[in-house]
Every structure is written in C-alpha cells, then in structure tokens.
Design a protein around this motif. Structure first.
Motif, PDB file in Angstrom:
ATOM      1  N   MET A 121      35.731  46.327  31.445  1.00 41.58           N
ATOM      2  CA  MET A 121      35.697  46.023  32.858  1.00 41.58           C
ATOM      3  C   MET A 121      36.024  44.561  33.140  1.00 41.58           C
ATOM      4  O   MET A 121      36.650  44.259  34.134  1.00 41.58           O
ATOM      5  N   ALA A 122      35.601  43.649  32.282  1.00 43.71           N
ATOM      6  CA  ALA A 122      35.904  42.230  32.488  1.00 43.71           C
ATOM      7  C   ALA A 122      37.415  42.013  32.510  1.00 43.71           C
ATOM      8  O   ALA A 122      37.915  41.199  33.283  1.00 43.71           O
ATOM      9  N   THR A 123      38.130  42.747  31.672  1.00 33.99           N
ATOM     10  CA  THR A 123      39.587  42.626  31.627  1.00 33.99           C
ATOM     11  C   THR A 123      40.201  43.015  32.963  1.00 33.99           C
ATOM     12  O   THR A 123      41.081  42.323  33.472  1.00 33.99           O
ATOM     13  N   ASP A 124      39.729  44.105  33.543  1.00 37.69           N
ATOM     14  CA  ASP A 124      40.247  44.541  34.841  1.00 37.69           C
ATOM     15  C   ASP A 124      39.972  43.507  35.922  1.00 37.69           C
ATOM     16  O   ASP A 124      40.833  43.229  36.764  1.00 37.69           O
ATOM     17  N   ASN A 125      38.792  42.935  35.918  1.00 37.78           N
ATOM     18  CA  ASN A 125      38.454  41.903  36.904  1.00 37.78           C
ATOM     19  C   ASN A 125      39.343  40.677  36.757  1.00 37.78           C
ATOM     20  O   ASN A 125      39.807  40.117  37.750  1.00 37.78           O
ATOM     21  N   LEU A 126      39.541  40.263  35.527  1.00 35.55           N
ATOM     22  CA  LEU A 126      40.411  39.105  35.287  1.00 35.55           C
ATOM     23  C   LEU A 126      41.842  39.395  35.729  1.00 35.55           C
ATOM     24  O   LEU A 126      42.499  38.551  36.343  1.00 35.55           O
ATOM     25  N   ARG A 127      42.322  40.604  35.433  1.00 33.49           N
ATOM     26  CA  ARG A 127      43.672  40.973  35.857  1.00 33.49           C
ATOM     27  C   ARG A 127      43.788  41.003  37.373  1.00 33.49           C
ATOM     28  O   ARG A 127      44.796  40.571  37.938  1.00 33.49           O
ATOM     29  N   ASN A 128      42.764  41.488  38.035  1.00 29.45           N
ATOM     30  CA  ASN A 128      42.774  41.501  39.501  1.00 29.45           C
ATOM     31  C   ASN A 128      42.814  40.074  40.057  1.00 29.45           C
ATOM     32  O   ASN A 128      43.516  39.804  41.039  1.00 29.45           O
ATOM     33  N   GLU A 129      42.051  39.192  39.442  1.00 31.84           N
ATOM     34  CA  GLU A 129      42.067  37.788  39.876  1.00 31.84           C
ATOM     35  C   GLU A 129      43.437  37.155  39.638  1.00 31.84           C
ATOM     36  O   GLU A 129      43.944  36.417  40.488  1.00 31.84           O
ATOM     37  N   ILE A 130      44.016  37.438  38.489  1.00 33.26           N
ATOM     38  CA  ILE A 130      45.355  36.922  38.179  1.00 33.26           C
ATOM     39  C   ILE A 130      46.361  37.461  39.189  1.00 33.26           C
ATOM     40  O   ILE A 130      47.204  36.718  39.702  1.00 33.26           O
ATOM     41  N   ASP A 131      46.282  38.745  39.501  1.00 33.04           N
ATOM     42  CA  ASP A 131      47.187  39.333  40.494  1.00 33.04           C
ATOM     43  C   ASP A 131      47.057  38.639  41.842  1.00 33.04           C
ATOM     44  O   ASP A 131      48.054  38.373  42.521  1.00 33.04           O
ATOM     45  N   ALA A 132      45.836  38.327  42.243  1.00 34.29           N
ATOM     46  CA  ALA A 132      45.608  37.643  43.520  1.00 34.29           C
ATOM     47  C   ALA A 132      46.205  36.239  43.489  1.00 34.29           C
ATOM     48  O   ALA A 132      46.836  35.793  44.465  1.00 34.29           O
ATOM     49  N   VAL A 133      46.028  35.543  42.375  1.00 36.23           N
ATOM     50  CA  VAL A 133      46.590  34.199  42.237  1.00 36.23           C
ATOM     51  C   VAL A 133      48.115  34.273  42.266  1.00 36.23           C
ATOM     52  O   VAL A 133      48.779  33.481  42.950  1.00 36.23           O
ATOM     53  N   TYR A 134      48.691  35.222  41.548  1.00 36.74           N
ATOM     54  CA  TYR A 134      50.149  35.379  41.532  1.00 36.74           C
ATOM     55  C   TYR A 134      50.681  35.666  42.929  1.00 36.74           C
ATOM     56  O   TYR A 134      51.749  35.173  43.309  1.00 36.74           O
ATOM     57  N   SER A 135      49.960  36.445  43.692  1.00 35.07           N
ATOM     58  CA  SER A 135      50.365  36.742  45.064  1.00 35.07           C
ATOM     59  C   SER A 135      50.402  35.461  45.904  1.00 35.07           C
ATOM     60  O   SER A 135      51.341  35.230  46.674  1.00 35.07           O
ATOM     61  N   GLU A 136      49.388  34.628  45.748  1.00 35.81           N
ATOM     62  CA  GLU A 136      49.353  33.350  46.465  1.00 35.81           C
ATOM     63  C   GLU A 136      50.488  32.439  46.008  1.00 35.81           C
ATOM     64  O   GLU A 136      51.140  31.780  46.833  1.00 35.81           O
ATOM     65  N   ILE A 137      50.715  32.394  44.706  1.00 37.57           N
ATOM     66  CA  ILE A 137      51.793  31.566  44.164  1.00 37.57           C
ATOM     67  C   ILE A 137      53.129  32.018  44.743  1.00 37.57           C
ATOM     68  O   ILE A 137      53.946  31.185  45.168  1.00 37.57           O
ATOM     69  N   LEU A 138      53.359  33.322  44.774  1.00 41.89           N
ATOM     70  CA  LEU A 138      54.630  33.834  45.287  1.00 41.89           C
ATOM     71  C   LEU A 138      54.810  33.472  46.759  1.00 41.89           C
ATOM     72  O   LEU A 138      55.887  33.026  47.171  1.00 41.89           O
TER      73      LEU A 138
END
Length: 86
Positions: free
Chosen positions: A1-18
């Motif tokens: 589950m920690a992996t999924d949470n980290l991936r979700n956070e990374i996805d959110a950061v990538y969205s902001e970066i884009l």
C-alpha cells in the motif's frame, strides 16, 4: 500500500510539473514574440546563466547538478517550441 500512495503522490507532482511546464513554454513563446518585435534575438546568455545559478542556489547540495540540467533542458525546449510556433 505504501507503494501505491507514493505513486499517487508522484503522479500529483508530475501533474503540477506538467501544468507549470506548459505555462512556462507559453510565456517563453510570448516573450520571444515581444523580443522579435523589438528586433532582439531570442537567446540571452546572461539571463540563461542567471536561471541556472538560481536553480543551483535553490536546490539541495546533492541535487544541484540535476537541477541545472533540468533547467538547461527547459531553456533548450522553450527555444525549440518558439521556433516551431512563431
């Protein structure tokens, strides 16, 4: 589950970066058009160096080289984008 949470956070950061990247590219293109109206060239080596210096200064010591490389690439891409759409 920690992996999924980290991936979700990374996805959110990538969205902001884009989103910020797109805005930066649009503003750079607009700046290029304004400079062209004034008869100036797009490239401004002094300004580019200032951007790279700020990237280094505002990055953790162990990430400075990566930050500089990131901004070098953004500068390069903004010039390419301007040439493609001008």
């Amino acid at each position: 589950m920690a992996t999924d949470n980290l991936r979700n956070e990374i996805d959110a950061v990538y969205s902001e970066i884009l989103s910020l990247f797109v805005k930066s590219m649009e503003l750079s293109c607009e700046l290029g058009r304004e400079k062209a109206k004034d008869g100036k060239t797009l490239a401004d080596r002094k300004r580019e160096e200032e951007i790279l210096e700020k990237a280094a200064e505002n990055s953790p010591q162990n990430m400075q080289n990566y930050s500089i490389e990131l901004f070098r690439e953004i500068i390069k891409l903004s010039k390419q984008y301007y040439e493609d759409v001008k």
